[in-house]
Design a protein around this motif. Structure first.
Motif, PDB file in Angstrom:
ATOM      1  N   GLU A  46     -10.800 -27.256 -23.208  1.00 29.52           N
ATOM      2  CA  GLU A  46      -9.474 -26.981 -22.644  1.00 29.52           C
ATOM      3  C   GLU A  46      -9.563 -26.643 -21.152  1.00 29.52           C
ATOM      4  O   GLU A  46     -10.576 -26.106 -20.683  1.00 29.52           O
ATOM      5  N   PRO A  47      -8.502 -26.926 -20.388  1.00 28.52           N
ATOM      6  CA  PRO A  47      -8.507 -26.665 -18.942  1.00 28.52           C
ATOM      7  C   PRO A  47      -8.793 -25.208 -18.588  1.00 28.52           C
ATOM      8  O   PRO A  47      -9.410 -24.930 -17.549  1.00 28.52           O
ATOM      9  N   TRP A  48      -8.359 -24.259 -19.421  1.00 29.38           N
ATOM     10  CA  TRP A  48      -8.564 -22.856 -19.088  1.00 29.38           C
ATOM     11  C   TRP A  48     -10.035 -22.437 -19.110  1.00 29.38           C
ATOM     12  O   TRP A  48     -10.391 -21.362 -18.643  1.00 29.38           O
ATOM     13  N   ASP A  59      -9.162 -10.964 -16.097  1.00 28.01           N
ATOM     14  CA  ASP A  59      -9.471 -12.384 -16.243  1.00 28.01           C
ATOM     15  C   ASP A  59      -9.210 -12.860 -17.679  1.00 28.01           C
ATOM     16  O   ASP A  59     -10.085 -12.762 -18.544  1.00 28.01           O
ATOM     17  N   ARG A  60      -8.024 -13.390 -17.917  1.00 26.10           N
ATOM     18  CA  ARG A  60      -7.647 -13.826 -19.259  1.00 26.10           C
ATOM     19  C   ARG A  60      -8.441 -15.045 -19.700  1.00 26.10           C
ATOM     20  O   ARG A  60      -8.739 -15.202 -20.886  1.00 26.10           O
ATOM     21  N   ASP A  61      -8.761 -15.941 -18.762  1.00 28.75           N
ATOM     22  CA  ASP A  61      -9.498 -17.142 -19.142  1.00 28.75           C
ATOM     23  C   ASP A  61     -10.891 -16.797 -19.649  1.00 28.75           C
ATOM     24  O   ASP A  61     -11.377 -17.402 -20.614  1.00 28.75           O
ATOM     25  N   GLY A  72     -12.574 -22.432 -15.212  1.00 28.39           N
ATOM     26  CA  GLY A  72     -12.863 -21.313 -14.322  1.00 28.39           C
ATOM     27  C   GLY A  72     -14.081 -20.508 -14.736  1.00 28.39           C
ATOM     28  O   GLY A  72     -14.996 -20.282 -13.940  1.00 28.39           O
ATOM     29  N   ARG A 111     -10.518 -15.593 -23.088  1.00 25.96           N
ATOM     30  CA  ARG A 111     -10.227 -16.709 -23.987  1.00 25.96           C
ATOM     31  C   ARG A 111     -11.501 -17.461 -24.338  1.00 25.96           C
ATOM     32  O   ARG A 111     -11.703 -17.875 -25.483  1.00 25.96           O
TER      33      ARG A 111
END
Length: 244
Positions: free
Chosen positions: A228-230, A84-86, A233, A89
């Motif tokens: 930010e959109p990321w 899960d990169r988000d 999630g 981040r």
């Protein structure tokens, strides 16, 4: 809630904390903890003056009401087993903006009573953002609402991992260091419970029933969550009737 929650938690889990002053009063850091029972997140929070943003499996945030409460308290979601990169981040953004991110290094609750192998996530976030990593050992195994056993929380000194290379080899080496330190702290926590909570541990950590000076939670001049959109999630699901 952050003022009455510690009282409630200590009522549910008779406990002491050690080395509370080792968690930096300001600045971003990663708090790396072992995971043995459901009481772990609030127990660590009870001995922290800082707000802790916990990374937790998304299934917990999908539970109606309970998920809302967790998100309200600063928990954000990670999809385990999916890289899960988000979520990573978000963790990096939080520490870069001066917050404390709590990560249970094994990725799941351990069933054998001792810390398990650590994943690289905690060390990687700390190294990528060049912030300290604070190890923490918990002895909470077999705690439950029906078995409110004594528990202990031991904070270690902040680890500076900046000398290690920021690549796969460096992250693994750093994770091994973190794993050894958490194991050492867990052993001291377990011994503290067995010895009836001595006033000081062998490494000099002093016993505390509550946070010295109270939970005064430093006010940061930075936003509490990325826009930010990321980041949508990891915020977790939003239930009907509640807007983002």
């Amino acid at each position: 809630a952050r003022h009455w929650m510690p009282v409630l938690v200590r009522g549910l889990a008779p406990s002491y904390g050690y080395g509370l002053e080792r968690l930096p009063a300001r600045g971003g850091c990663v708090l790396a903890v072992n995971h043995l029972s459901a009481i772990d997140p609030p127990l660590v929070g009870a001995y922290s003056r800082r707000t802790i943003y916990y990374m937790a499996k998304i299934e917990l945030l999908e539970i109606p009401v309970a998920g809302e409460i967790l998100r309200w308290m600063g928990t954000f979601a990670v999809r385990r087993g999916e890289g899960d990169r988000d979520a990573l981040r978000v963790a990096r953004w939080l520490v870069a903006h001066g917050h404390v991110v709590g990560m249970f290094v094994e990725g799941t609750r351990q069933r054998l009573g001792h810390p398990g192998p650590a994943h690289v996530g905690a060390a990687m976030v700390a190294m990528q953002e060049q912030v300290p990593l604070v190890p923490c050992g918990l002895d909470t195994f077999r705690w439950s609402l029906g078995r409110r056993r004594p528990c202990a929380c031991v904070f270690g000194h902040p680890l500076d991992l900046s000398s290690l290379p920021r690549n796969g080899r460096g992250y693994k080496e750093a994770t091994a260091i973190v794993e050894r330190e958490i194991l050492r702290l867990w052993r001291m926590a377990a011994q503290a419970v067995a010895d009836g909570f001595p006033s000081r541990l062998p490494d000099g950590a002093a016993r505390a029933k509550s946070v010295p000076g109270g939970h005064d939670f430093p006010v940061l001049d930075t936003p509490a969550w990325p826009s930010e959109p990321w980041a949508a999630g990891p915020l977790g699901p939003v239930f009907p009737g509640r807007a983002r």
